[in-house]
Design an enzyme around this catalytic site. Structure first.
Site, short mmCIF file in Angstrom:
data_model
loop_
_atom_site.label_atom_id
_atom_site.label_comp_id
_atom_site.label_asym_id
_atom_site.label_seq_id
_atom_site.Cartn_x
_atom_site.Cartn_y
_atom_site.Cartn_z
N SER B 277 0.77 -1.45 -0.62
CA SER B 277 0.27 0.14 0.44
C SER B 277 0.71 1.55 -0.11
O SER B 277 1.50 1.81 -1.46
CB SER B 277 -1.00 -0.35 1.41
OG SER B 277 -1.54 0.73 1.44
N ASP B 606 -8.45 -3.62 -6.65
CA ASP B 606 -8.58 -4.31 -5.11
C ASP B 606 -9.20 -3.50 -4.06
O ASP B 606 -9.25 -4.01 -2.69
CB ASP B 606 -7.03 -4.27 -5.03
CG ASP B 606 -6.35 -3.08 -3.62
OD1 ASP B 606 -7.06 -2.07 -4.08
OD2 ASP B 606 -5.27 -3.61 -4.03
N HIS B 659 -7.67 -5.14 -0.45
CA HIS B 659 -6.38 -4.44 -0.22
C HIS B 659 -5.41 -5.17 1.15
O HIS B 659 -4.18 -5.73 0.45
CB HIS B 659 -6.72 -3.01 -0.77
CG HIS B 659 -6.17 -2.71 -0.39
ND1 HIS B 659 -4.89 -1.76 -1.17
CD2 HIS B 659 -5.23 -1.39 0.51
CE1 HIS B 659 -3.72 -1.12 -0.96
NE2 HIS B 659 -3.82 -0.60 0.18
#
Lengths: 671, 704
Positions: B277, B606, B659
């Site tokens: 991320s 995602d 995610h």
């Protein structure tokens, strides 16, 4: 929480029984007193219903209180404490912040044996679900749930002293590794909290956690721990504007750091290759807390029969419980087997032999420590004056030099009167390996009855001959340990053999680094009777047990005797005798000696033990006990001052309560 | 007296109660009344044995405390009694079961767990080779308190964020918000508060108990021999701007030293970095920082990356930003929040308890520089302008997105023209990241009022009279006049370029602070010396990759989940003080098959990061030798199609593509483990693409 609930449960069931009894009794009374009682209604409460009712009630009240407790402002407990004990003194961190002290030198903590947490990275089937859970430290929950599995995972390989196949147990890293040993039992937490008050945080504090079960060099071989410590110290010095670090080792960490200082300057294949300037460049001060520089007599009893005073006492109280195989557990044998795989325990065997620890008929301490004076200890300055009187009262000289003796009479008789059978002769005696069907390995099962008898026949062991004894009863263990540790005194420190790492953790066989600006502190508690020598007996027990035990029935003559429960006590911090903690700073390294060629200044800071005045104080703010001293405000203040830039002189130099300097004079150590 | 108490306990002796009412001592009377048992009338009676009375008395006291049942109807169970009874019953049963549970052998009760890829790969003979560095993303790392205000007493070195339970949030929410906020001007610690990242693997292995982040990956890596010495979590304070983590905590220096140490102590094996991320752009920043000379950088020299890093395996990378960050900064809400708001409109907005949740959250979030790093980068070139966007023609299918998706997408590719024909009437204008009202999001740009950035400068200076009646200004919205707030909405639609102007307008101080640390443009000329400044380092479109031709870069992300891409906003109805004037218009829905739902346009991704942001750099920006990648570092795209967990036993799924849950995706873990134990990108199969990322990238007209 769950524990208390359970306790509630049992309480309630107990009182339930009581209630039911009373109810019955009460029925009788009613019959007696009210003859016109009607028959029982079918809808009456049975015992079971009442029970449920009661538990429900208790639970509800409990939850209600819990709710209240949680909603209560956090300051109330403090008010209560203050109301009872009077206003609390400021913790040293707060006090010194008001004085204007701030972060200066980065700080490195080196935890000791046992206090560091260990976690599982790879295990056998039985340890499923414990990945990265603490096996050592924390709650020890697994010890109770699956003790055998636990012991198996905590053990190291018997031959190599490294991981057994398929098991990887690793030290927890970071400050959490040793801030608390178990929930609520602080080790470093108080010191950390106080340092944080003046501005320390993660980037200026570093816990040099290592696997304390391994020999010191093996931590580098297996985990590269020494390299990590080196790299971290270098990083902290670099990121804090070139400020040197203050190192604070505790207990065995003291020896570990001694090893580190030699390692880091030694050339690469064996050492860290930092060059001869490394310590001078990176270290401002080493503040050893409760350092067993010259070893601990406790480790002898630990290796010899897995017991210390506490266990020995427990054994007398409940003779059957620990020894018998109640659950088929054979607790002691398992424990012994486990601890014997830990090389590190051998780093603390008394070093320096009879020169330091005393021979058959003399010891540096003489009988100057007043073992019965525990209560007088609050004003220990007066106490030193009283010592001559006590000596008169207690004429019997204590033979601390005899670390192990078999029988009280042997412990007290003069050496010329003791008839000893030479150990070496009996070594030659035929080895009758008794093939018992003990499924547990300890070396005692390999050595046969003859040898056990021979051990007892030798009667008395000094710090020198104790090594022979250990070699005799557990040759494999000592062979393994001998490759990593040495216990002698160097005649010539320039002998190239002393470049080997096995000498690095023995202060009597190494030179300190060339760093005249560095400072070495010996900080330790005094005023607590500390195990110094033992009276043993041969057990008559069955095959599978350990054949020697501390003879707890042996007591000294008078109240003030230093012999209690088979253990001779001397002054110290409950674990480390003053002699071991203070001698190097008092004599071995004082000034320019052959052990300290660059003349690094040493300071002795003793803290007289004062037990906590009441329960609210917890483990005390003036304690001198081996671990509790980490919460001693005076010690914390000293550390913070040094970390904030003070020197030993500014702290006040030496600060001595015990007779360490007198004892040091009696020791005939060539400097 | 004794008898009375006994009777009342036994419940069947009413008569005797009445009869023996007078049997009581004076002492006991005092005691009885003092515990509040008033249904007794207790009189004197002297002919009683004292022992009896005493014993009975003690007992009675005990009972008195616990019962309030009146004597009048002893045979009836009162409600309270039943309650107690039930609770007691349940507790007992529970304890009994708990006891049995603990008595059982551990293996018997274990849920048959799917063996992770670690076990299988260990059997294949893989062992630990390259040291692994994990770089957590935003929000998932734990934060702990080192110094705080009095309200945070007793929380020293306790987690304020992540890891443990969030009980403290519920206990003292305002105190916690205060401590988690940073200084609004400097973006560093406020006076007297020090909150620091939790170091070590515990920093981000679990976010909350049972909610794994890195734990599954760590466990599988451990199976093939990883442990503390070759596995490192590069924890950092994710609230700060990247360069500030170095200034305040020396986080970058520590990471550098750690990588060097691991490189040396593991036999000169290069490191595999696994950022997730926001950690992806943090690590990008690190790679530039480490090679830059000292005052600003780490001074590792130009060969540092080539020497120390084998591969960077970016998970769910937010290279080009995330539209979610826009809605977060603009109105402190996301898709989920706006749904909740639609369902229970009163809860959050009303001033019950004076909480004003959103306003407080927004106030806190706007002190975090790091969120600004996630604003979409590259402007209209990347994210599309008023009338076109690279994702054009994406087919949203909310109904059945999991199992039959593979066949669906192949259809998509074949008949995309056909489908576009169908959908042309409701085409998603992804390029308009924020539009006010549905029409503004659909109409052609020529029919919209021109969005002129001059409008901002004009209004902001002229109408700076504040409604001071609200007292202390919380968010910068409070400093805006009603007029300028409406002006913003009148501008109708914003693209990523004008969006930045919008944010500069509504939150000038925040953007001034944060834009000293981050930049969101595209470089014309990368050799311009201004690009040596650290604010460009985390933007892949304004930096060159380092000169390390042997390094590999992976873009690993989930696809097949609708992901927020642009928003339809409205003016917030209530106009009271300290409220956020805009909110997502969740009443706006498209037709079936449309990408518009609840005021949010969705694209493939995602769930947090759209495919465009995650995959573009690997697909085009860095592919081959480009100006962004002068040494030709190899890039690989590894996409993982999302499959929701089929049963509860699977927990959060082993084939998830969302995610955070993707960190438990077995295929992804296997890829990472293979690379960590020495495989190259080609050996694990090169690119693996499910989405239209290649086609999208072709539409983007970026000079390479």
């Amino acid at each position: 929480m769950s524990f208390s609930r359970r306790r509630k449960g049992t309480d309630s069931s107990k009182s339930q029984n009581l209630r039911c009894n009373i109810v019955k009794e009460d029925e009788k009374n009613n019959l007696y007193e009210s003859p016109r009682k009607e028959s029982y209604n079918s809808k009456k409460w049975s015992c079971w219903d009442s029970c449920c009712w009661f538990i429900g009630f208790v639970c509800s009240v409990w939850w209600f209180l819990l709710l209240l407790y949680n909603t209560m402002p956090a300051s109330i407990p403090q008010y209560v404490t203050e109301a009872i004990t009077g206003p609390l003194t400021d913790p040293p961190g707060v006090k010194l912040r008001k004085e204007g002290l701030t972060v200066n030198h980065p700080v490195v903590f080196v935890p000791g044996i046992v206090t560091g947490g260990l976690e599982l990275w790879e295990g056998h089937q039985c340890a499923e679900g414990l990945f990265r859970k603490r096996l050592w430290g924390g709650s020890f929950g697994e010890l109770y749930k699956r003790p055998l599995c636990w012991a198996q995972h905590m053990s190291l390989d018997n031959e190599t002293g490294l991981d057994p196949p398929g098991i990887r147990v690793r030290p927890v890293s970071g400050l959490v590794a040793a801030d608390y040993f178990a929930a609520g039992y602080f080790v470093w937490a108080v010191l950390i909290a106080n340092l944080a008050q003046i501005g320390y945080e993660e980037k200026t504090m570093y816990m040099a956690a290592y696997d304390w079960r391994l020999s010191f060099q093996n931590t580098e071989v297996r985990d590269q721990t020494l390299s990590r410590i080196k790299s971290n110290i270098e990083l902290m010095v670099a990121t804090n504007g070139g400020k040197k670090v203050v190192v604070i080792p505790h207990s065995m960490g003291v020896l570990y750091f001694l090893h580190f200082m030699k390692w880091v300057e030694a050339p690469p294949p064996m050492g860290g290759g930092g060059g001869s300037e490394w310590c001078a460049k990176h270290i401002k001060a080493v503040m050893n807390i409760g350092g067993p520089f010259l070893g601990v007599p406790k480790s002898v009893s630990g290796l010899f029969s897995v017991e210390a005073r506490d266990i020995a006492i427990a054994r007398t109280f409940a003779p059957g419980f620990l020894d018998k195989d109640v659950f088929g557990l054979q607790t002691f044998q398992h424990l012994m087997r486990m601890t014997r795989t830990w090389d590190s325990t051998m780093s603390m065997i008394p070093k320096g032999g009879e020169t330091i620890w005393g021979g058959l008929d003399w010891s540096p301490e003489g009988s100057s420590f007043n073992c019965g004076a525990k209560t007088l200890r609050n004003n220990s300055i007066n106490n030193t004056d009283q010592i001559p009187n006590i000596n008169l009262a207690n004429m019997k000289n204590v033979n601390y030099g005899r670390i192990i003796s078999f029988g009280k009479d042997v412990a007290e008789a003069h050496s010329s009167k003791i008839k000893r059978v030479d150990l070496l002769d009996s070594m030659k005696a035929d080895m009758l390996a008794n093939l018992t069907n003990c499924d547990i390995w300890i070396e005692y099962h390999d050595i046969g009855d003859h040898r056990i008898k021979a051990v007892a026949d030798y009667k008395v062991y000094t710090a020198g001959s104790i090594l022979d004894l250990l070699h005799f009863v557990s040759p494999k263990l000592m062979a393994r340990g001998g490759a990593h540790f040495s216990y002698g005194i160097a005649d010539n420190l320039d002998d190239p053999k002393y470049q080997h790492y096995k000498y690095w953790s023995n202060p009597l066989e190494t030179k300190l680094p060339d760093a005249p600006d560095m400072e070495i502190y010996s900080m330790y508690g005094v005023g607590i009777p500390t195990e110094r020598a033992y009276v043993y007996k041969v057990t008559t027990a069955t095959d599978c047990s350990i054949p020697f035990q501390i003879d707890t029935s042996v007591e000294g003559g008078s109240e003030d005797s230093c012999l209690k429960g088979g253990v001779f006590s001397a002054d110290g911090d409950e674990t480390v005798p003053v002699l071991s903690a203070g001698l190097m700073a008092a004599k071995g390294w004082r000034g320019k000696t052959r052990f300290n060629p660059s003349g690094i200044p040493t300071y002795i800071r003793e803290y007289s033990h004062a037990p906590p005045a009441n329960l609210l104080e917890g483990r005390g703010t003036q304690s001198g006990a081996h671990v509790d001293i980490m919460g001693n405000f005076a010690l914390i203040e000293d550390i913070i001052r040094v970390a904030a830039g003070a020197t030993g002189k500014e702290l006040g130099g030496d600060h001595v309560y015990s007779d360490i300097f007198k004892w040091a004079e009696r020791i005939n150590l060539q400097l | 007296m004794k008898a009375e108490f006994y009777d009342f306990y036994c419940l069947s002796e009413m008569a005797s109660v009445l009869r023996f009412r007078k049997l009581c001592y004076v002492e006991s009377a005092v005691k009885c009344t003092s515990v509040g048992y008033e249904s007794f009338e207790i009189d004197e009676k002297l002919d009683k044995k004292e022992e009896d009375v005493l014993s009975a008395n003690n007992f009675a006291l005990e009972i008195n405390k616990k019962r309030k049942q009146p004597k009048r109807q002893p045979k009836e169970w009162r409600c309270l009694d039943s309650c107690c009874w039930i609770i007691g019953y349940l507790c007992t049963t529970w304890w009994l079961l708990l006891f049995f549970y603990h008595c059982f052998p551990v293996t018997l009760l274990r849920v048959p767990e799917l063996p992770g890829p670690g076990v299988r790969l260990k059997l294949e003979g893989l062992t630990a080779l390259h040291p692994v560095v994990l770089v957590p993303g935003i929000v998932t790392g734990g934060l702990e308190l080192w110094e705080g205000r009095p309200c945070a007493d007793g929380l020293f070195r306790k987690r304020l964020w992540g890891g443990g339970s969030f009980t403290q949030i519920f206990k003292r929410p305002l105190c916690l918000l205060e401590h988690l906020s940073l200084h609004y001007e400097t973006g560093l610690d406020p006076q007297g508060i020090r909150v620091r990242a939790v170091p070590g693997l515990v920093g981000a292995d679990y976010f909350a108990p049972g909610y794994f982040v890195w734990a599954v990956l760590i466990e599988n890596l451990a199976k093939i021999g990883y442990e503390g010495k070759n596995l490192h979590m590069a924890a950092y304070d994710w609230r700060l701007s990247f360069q500030n983590t170095e200034i305040r905590d020396h986080a970058l220096t520590r990471l550098k030293s750690k990588i060097e140490l691991m490189y040396i102590s593991n036999g000169y094996k290069k490191v595999v970095a696994v950022p997730h991320s926001m950690g992806v752009i943090y690590f990008l920043h690190f790679l530039k920082w480490v090679e830059t000379p000292p005052p600003m950088g780490g001074g590792g020299g130009p060969g540092w990356c080539a020497k120390h890093i084998k591969a960077v395996m970016n998970i769910g990378p937010a290279f080009l930003g995330v539209p979610k960050a826009v809605s977060n900064l603009f109105s402190a809400e996301g898709k989920d929040v706006s749904y909740i708001r639609a369902m229970a409109p009163g809860v959050f907005n009303s001033e019950i308890l004076g909480l004003q949740t959103f306003e407080r959250v927004m106030r806190m979030a706007r002190t975090w520089d790091s969120i600004v790093s996630l604003l979409p980068k590259g402007g209209e070139v990347i994210w599309g302008n008023m009338d076109r966007s690279p994702e054009e023609g994406h087919v949203c299918d909310f109904s059945k997105k999991s199992h039959s998706k593979t066949s669906l997408t192949t259809n998509n590719v074949n008949n995309s023209d056909l489908k576009r024909g169908f959908l042309v009437k409701d085409l998603a204008n992804y390029g308009r990241i924020i539009s006010f009202g549905k029409p503004a999001s659909i109409l052609h740009s020529s029919k919209l009022p021109t969005s002129d950035s001059k409008v901002f400068s004009r209004t902001s200076t002229s109408e700076n009279f504040n409604n001071f009646s609200c007292g202390e200004a919380w968010t910068e919205y409070d400093e805006m006049s009603r007029q300028s707030i409406q002006n913003v909405a009148a501008d109708k639609a914003y693209t990523t370029t004008t969006l930045l102007d919008l944010l500069r307008f509504v939150a000038p101080k925040m953007m001034r602070r944060a834009e000293a640390h981050f930049s969101h443009g595209i470089a014309e000329n990368l050799d311009d010396p201004k690009y040596n400044h650290y604010k460009y380092w985390s933007n892949p479109l304004e930096t060159k990759l380092s000169d390390a031709p042997d390094m590999e870069i992976y873009c690993m992300y989930g696809v097949g989940i609708p992901t927020e891409r642009s928003y339809v906003y409205k003016l917030s109805p209530n106009s009271r003080c300290k409220s956020i004037p805009y909110q997502i218009d969740n009443s706006v829905h498209g037709e079936d098959g449309s990408c518009l739902k609840g005021g949010v346009y969705f694209a493939d991704g995602d769930e947090s990061v759209p495919v465009l942001s995650a995959g573009f750099m690997c697909a085009k920006g860095w592919r081959g030798r480009t100006r962004f990648n002068p040494s030709g570092i190899a890039t690989y795209i590894r996409e993982y199609r999302h499959k929701p967990p089929t049963s509860l036993m699977e927990g959060r799924g082993i084939e998830s593509g969302s995610h955070v849950d993707i960190m438990g995706n077995f295929a992804l873990i296997e890829d990472i483990m293979r690379v960590a134990s020495g495989a190259t990108g080609d050996e694990i199969g090169g690119d693996q693409i499910h989405s239209d990322i290649i086609k999208m990238s072709e539409r983007i007209n970026l000079g390479l």
